[in-house]
Design a protein around this motif. Sequence first.
Motif, short mmCIF file in Angstrom:
data_model
loop_
_atom_site.label_atom_id
_atom_site.label_comp_id
_atom_site.label_asym_id
_atom_site.label_seq_id
_atom_site.Cartn_x
_atom_site.Cartn_y
_atom_site.Cartn_z
N GLY A 285 -2.23 3.92 -11.85
CA GLY A 285 -1.72 2.79 -11.08
C GLY A 285 -0.29 2.47 -11.48
N LEU B 294 -4.65 -0.50 -6.64
CA LEU B 294 -3.64 0.14 -5.80
C LEU B 294 -4.30 0.88 -4.64
N VAL C 24 -5.22 1.62 -10.92
CA VAL C 24 -5.25 2.57 -9.82
C VAL C 24 -6.28 2.22 -8.74
#
Length: 69
Positions: A40, A49, A46
């Motif tokens: 991320g 995101l 991540v």
Amino acid sequence: MKNKAIKFWNEDERPREKIKLHGVGTLTDAELLAVMLGSGTKDKNVVELSHEILDFVGGDLNQLARLTL
């Protein structure tokens, strides 16, 4: 788990570990995208995101695939 680094998540909740333990079919689209992205940003893990990216395309993976840089 907002802004909580994935390394601090329970192992059975981490996308890569979920693949190993239960198979790729158990991942959400966001988790699968997270595995492909790998990491991320400073402000978002991540998976967060990935959710943001999927929200941008209305959850449509075909539209995501058609995007260009």
